[in-house]
Scaffold this active site. Structure first.
Site, PDB file in Angstrom:
ATOM      1  N   ARG A 200       0.849  -1.211   0.000  1.00 52.39           N
ATOM      2  CA  ARG A 200       0.000   0.000   0.000  1.00 52.39           C
ATOM      3  C   ARG A 200       0.877   1.250   0.000  1.00 52.39           C
ATOM      4  O   ARG A 200       2.095   1.166  -0.021  1.00 52.39           O
ATOM      5  CB  ARG A 200      -0.917  -0.029   1.206  1.00 52.39           C
TER       6      ARG A 200
ATOM      7  N   GLU B 105      -7.955   3.980  15.506  1.00 50.00           N
ATOM      8  CA  GLU B 105      -7.476   2.590  15.461  1.00 50.00           C
ATOM      9  C   GLU B 105      -6.611   2.324  16.679  1.00 50.00           C
ATOM     10  O   GLU B 105      -5.821   3.185  17.079  1.00 50.00           O
ATOM     11  CB  GLU B 105      -6.548   2.369  14.261  1.00 50.00           C
TER      12      GLU B 105
ATOM     13  N   ASN C 158      -5.490   7.039   4.421  1.00 48.39           N
ATOM     14  CA  ASN C 158      -5.171   6.302   5.650  1.00 48.39           C
ATOM     15  C   ASN C 158      -3.764   6.656   6.104  1.00 48.39           C
ATOM     16  O   ASN C 158      -2.813   6.544   5.320  1.00 48.39           O
ATOM     17  CB  ASN C 158      -5.239   4.794   5.394  1.00 48.39           C
ATOM     18  N   GLU C 159      -3.640   7.087   7.335  1.00 49.92           N
ATOM     19  CA  GLU C 159      -2.321   7.381   7.917  1.00 49.92           C
ATOM     20  C   GLU C 159      -1.416   8.029   6.867  1.00 49.92           C
ATOM     21  O   GLU C 159      -0.339   7.514   6.527  1.00 49.92           O
ATOM     22  CB  GLU C 159      -1.690   6.106   8.476  1.00 49.92           C
TER      23      GLU C 159
ATOM     24  N   GLU D 171      -1.340  -8.810   6.581  1.00 52.37           N
ATOM     25  CA  GLU D 171      -1.540  -8.726   8.036  1.00 52.37           C
ATOM     26  C   GLU D 171      -2.395  -9.879   8.558  1.00 52.37           C
ATOM     27  O   GLU D 171      -3.201  -9.701   9.472  1.00 52.37           O
ATOM     28  CB  GLU D 171      -2.160  -7.370   8.392  1.00 52.37           C
TER      29      GLU D 171
ATOM     30  N   PHE E  82      -1.850 -12.202  10.500  1.00 60.30           N
ATOM     31  CA  PHE E  82      -1.732 -12.570  11.917  1.00 60.30           C
ATOM     32  C   PHE E  82      -2.053 -11.422  12.875  1.00 60.30           C
ATOM     33  O   PHE E  82      -1.779 -11.497  14.064  1.00 60.30           O
ATOM     34  CB  PHE E  82      -0.358 -13.180  12.211  1.00 60.30           C
TER      35      PHE E  82
ATOM     36  N   TRP F 197       3.584  -6.648  13.041  1.00 62.30           N
ATOM     37  CA  TRP F 197       4.755  -6.089  12.372  1.00 62.30           C
ATOM     38  C   TRP F 197       6.048  -6.191  13.175  1.00 62.30           C
ATOM     39  O   TRP F 197       7.091  -5.733  12.724  1.00 62.30           O
ATOM     40  CB  TRP F 197       4.503  -4.617  12.028  1.00 62.30           C
TER      41      TRP F 197
HETATM   42  C1  GAL Z   1      -2.330   0.893  10.967  1.00 62.89           C
HETATM   43  C2  GAL Z   1      -3.002   0.913   9.604  1.00 62.89           C
HETATM   44  C3  GAL Z   1      -3.949  -0.238   9.426  1.00 62.89           C
HETATM   45  C4  GAL Z   1      -3.308  -1.520   9.857  1.00 62.89           C
HETATM   46  C5  GAL Z   1      -2.863  -1.364  11.282  1.00 62.89           C
HETATM   47  C6  GAL Z   1      -2.323  -2.589  11.919  1.00 62.89           C
HETATM   48  O1  GAL Z   1      -1.172   1.613  11.007  1.00 62.89           O
HETATM   49  O2  GAL Z   1      -3.695   2.111   9.406  1.00 62.89           O
HETATM   50  O3  GAL Z   1      -4.348  -0.303   8.081  1.00 62.89           O
HETATM   51  O4  GAL Z   1      -2.238  -1.793   9.019  1.00 62.89           O
HETATM   52  O5  GAL Z   1      -1.897  -0.362  11.355  1.00 62.89           O
HETATM   53  O6  GAL Z   1      -1.061  -2.934  11.497  1.00 62.89           O
END
Ligand code: GAL
Length: 664
Positions: free
Chosen positions: A112, A309, A150-151, A357, A359, A317
């Protein structure tokens, strides 16, 4: 600008990605959402490829169905423009929109954030998508909030392509007006890099030791171009949805941000933040408090903000991704609410089975709703429902401000520096920890803030500061407040040029000290002061011009020299801390400073975090117990989590949160 809040009570829900699932699962999702008390979900964040399946060919049927289904079931929608993740057909047709790294390699399609904020082609496609989405759904009664991208800047903060360089040169022309001004501000005489033509202005490409002024301007420019992109999408939505609030999710953490959020905050209708705890952080509750205190500190009027979020449990990660301990989910969410969030949303509703993602846990975890996560999610939904009356209240005013600035952080961390191993946020977070441990609420604010209501202002490693901000700090002491300035503060001006005459440049006069040279310590080295305090990381050779010495260096090359000083200024006090105090020593020092400022801890302390929110004469006392032992707080009222009446003393079991509507 619209200001109404998107939900009637506190927001509860998360990112919902139905395109990853079949329609039967959608029905189950909605049933489970209702059971859990979900009242809002974020839709469409990564849906561009599923909505515009080929250039100009839109498929709306699935989204129509999902939005209608949610609406029928009373769940509101925060609708995202899906532009954070351009579709592969677009990247194949226009690979030039992919960002270019500093080493001049172009990013590959397949993840992304593959877009450059300065790409006219990307802007054209992103705005066409945004307008089509806004036109279709602006009037839908389910859509109560719009969410841009997003972010923004998370994965594409700096692009080094030629289009970006051309835009940078344009940005510099506006900022400096003439090459003479640019050459003076940047100090291009160094290494003979005088710029004689705007087209010769370099970008901070490659691994060269670039001019720090240029590097800082590039960071400012990148923040501005990303903001410009946000505003373009926001305005496109507004054409169709003039009164629905529009936001974008920030990522406010312990270090300098990818873009300058405090400057962005006035461009959004709702300040929204994403926060993820780090599994190896032994003090993640304080990390939450620090982030939330920063978000509140940048929210206009210190009003409510939205936790857009956070993680349900295990992240994906890190090298080791441990699940959250039992009760951590509820405590983490309420940790944000206590500090001003009017909602707690997660990434994401249902854990994906496939994709990068896979997991990362969801509110519906891989194990399903009959699980620790499922139970805590339902419990949290019920608790947030019972706390609905808190919505619209604000956190009781803090008496302490801690200055934190992105430009200072960018300048601090890039280029050749006396110590390259320090993160800009390390020292601010250490001071915040010392205050948090004593349960003293802090507004973490940018230096441009009006400081006239604070009794104590902490200025930790504020490397870059402009004259006006430094003057505001001095004014706090003059009117009777207490100011604490630490090492590596006030060193450079807004042009990233060292302030001459000794350190800490901008604060020298206020503090009555003059440091000559830095003596940073190697990792693992520590030193002692004659007060018994210990320090690491940093020390400096300084003279006292007009201040009282509170402690001297006791060993090492600076033995006998002043280390901590205090100066009476007007009716107030200004302290200078020339070394990085270790936690225990900092705690002790903070105790002394709080006494000076006449600030009493607000009732908790040592693992019990007590925060008050207020509205129209009512007060809610949040008590978060981060320890295992039961704790008590003197308060009278109705406890909203359990529904019990509290006569005079609230009992907070270990690892639990209680919220009392106070009766005086
Ligand atoms: C955020 C992101 C989400 C998802 C989440 C968990 O930074 O906006 O899309 O990736 O982390 O890793």
């Amino acid at each position: 600008m619209t200001t109404h809040w998107p939900t009637s009570g506190l927001g509860f829900g998360g990112d919902y990605n139905p395109e990853q699932w079949s329609a039967e699962v959608w029905d189950e999702d909605v049933r489970l959402m209702k059971e859990a008390g979900v009242n809002i979900v974020t839709l469409g964040v990564f849906s561009w490829g599923a909505l515009e399946v080929a250039d100009g060919v839109f498929e709306w049927a699935w989204l129509d169905r999902v939005i209608d289904l949610l609406h029928r079931n009373g769940i509101a929608v925060d609708l995202a423009t899906p532009t954070a993740s351009p579709p592969l057909w677009l990247l194949a047709a226009h690979p030039e929109i992919l960002p270019v790294n500093a080493d001049m390699t172009r990013r590959h399609p397949g993840a992304r954030d593959g877009w450059c904020a300065n790409s006219a082609t990307f802007r054209r496609y992103a705005l066409r998508m945004t307008k089509a989405l806004a036109e279709r759904y602006a009037a839908h009664p389910a859509v109560v909030l719009w969410h841009v991208s997003n972010e923004i800047g998370g994965g594409n903060r700096r692009c080094h392509c030629d289009e970006s360089l051309a835009a940078f040169r344009g940005w510099l022309r506006l900022r400096y007006g003439s090459l003479d001004n640019l050459n003076r501000a940047w100090g291009t005489a160094f290494w003979g890099l005088h710029v004689t033509d705007w087209d010769h202005v370099p970008a901070p490409r490659g691994v060269e030791a670039h001019n720090p002024a240029l590097v800082l301007d590039y960071d400012r420019f990148c923040s501005d171009s990303l903001l410009d992109h946000f505003r373009a999408e926001r305005d496109a939505i507004r054409e169709f949805a003039p009164t629905t609030p529009i936001t974008t999710n920030f990522m406010v953490g312990p270090h300098q941000d990818v873009v300058d959020y405090p400057r962005w905050a006035r461009h959004v209708d709702v300040v929204a933040n994403d926060h993820y705890t780090v599994p190896t952080d032994p003090l993640s509750a304080q990390d939450i408090a620090f982030s939330a205190d920063r978000v509140r500190g940048m929210t206009p009027g210190r009003g409510p903000w939205l936790l857009m979020e956070h993680s349900v449990s295990a992240h994906a990660w890190y090298p080791v991704n441990r699940a959250k301990a039992p009760r951590e989910l509820v405590r983490d969410s309420l940790g944000h609410v206590a500090r001003g969030a009017d909602g707690a949303l997660f990434f994401q509703w249902r854990a994906s089975l496939r994709g990068a993602e896979q997991f990362l846990q969801g509110m519906v975890s891989h194990a399903g709703p009959d699980s620790k996560i499922g139970r805590e999610v339902r419990e949290l939904g019920a608790v947030l429902g019972r706390l609905a009356e808190v919505r619209g209240s604000t956190v009781a005013p803090a008496r302490v401000a801690l200055l934190f600035d992105n430009e200072a952080g960018w300048a601090f961390s890039r280029g050749l520096k006396p110590h390259k191993e320090i993160g800009y946020g390390d020292e601010p977070r250490a001071w915040h920890r010392a205050l948090w441990t004593r349960n003293v609420l802090v507004d973490v604010v940018p230096p441009r803030t009006d400081l006239s209501t604070y009794d104590l202002v902490i200025v930790p490693t504020l490397f870059l500061v402009d004259d006006e901000s430094a003057a505001r700090v001095a004014a706090v002491a003059r009117r009777g407040g207490v100011v604490v300035v630490t090492w590596m503060s006030g060193i450079v001006d807004h042009e990233n040029a060292v302030r001459p005459g000794g350190y800490p440049g901008a604060f020298r006069e206020l503090l009555g000290v003059r440091s000559e040279e830095f003596f940073p310590l190697h990792p693992g080295e520590r030193g002692r002061l004659d007060s018994g305090a210990t320090f690491c990381t940093w020390s400096e050779l300084m003279d006292v011009v007009d201040a009282e010495v509170v402690a001297r260096y006791a060993d090492g090359p600076l033995a006998g020299g002043p280390a901590l000083t205090r100066r009476a200024v007007g009716s107030g006090t200004a302290y200078y801390v020339s070394c990085a105090l270790e936690p225990e020593s900092m705690d002790e020092f903070v105790g002394q400073v709080l006494d000076d400022a006449g600030i009493e801890p607000s009732g908790g302390g040592a693992g019990l975090d007590v925060v008050r929110r207020e509205k129209d004469g009512a007060t809610w006392v949040f008590a978060l117990n981060h320890g295992d032992e039961e704790r008590r707080v003197a308060v009278k009222g109705v406890e909203l989590v359990t529904g019990e009446t509290v006569d005079h003393e609230l009992v907070v079991p270990g690892r639990e949160v209680r919220v009392v509507r106070q009766i005086r």
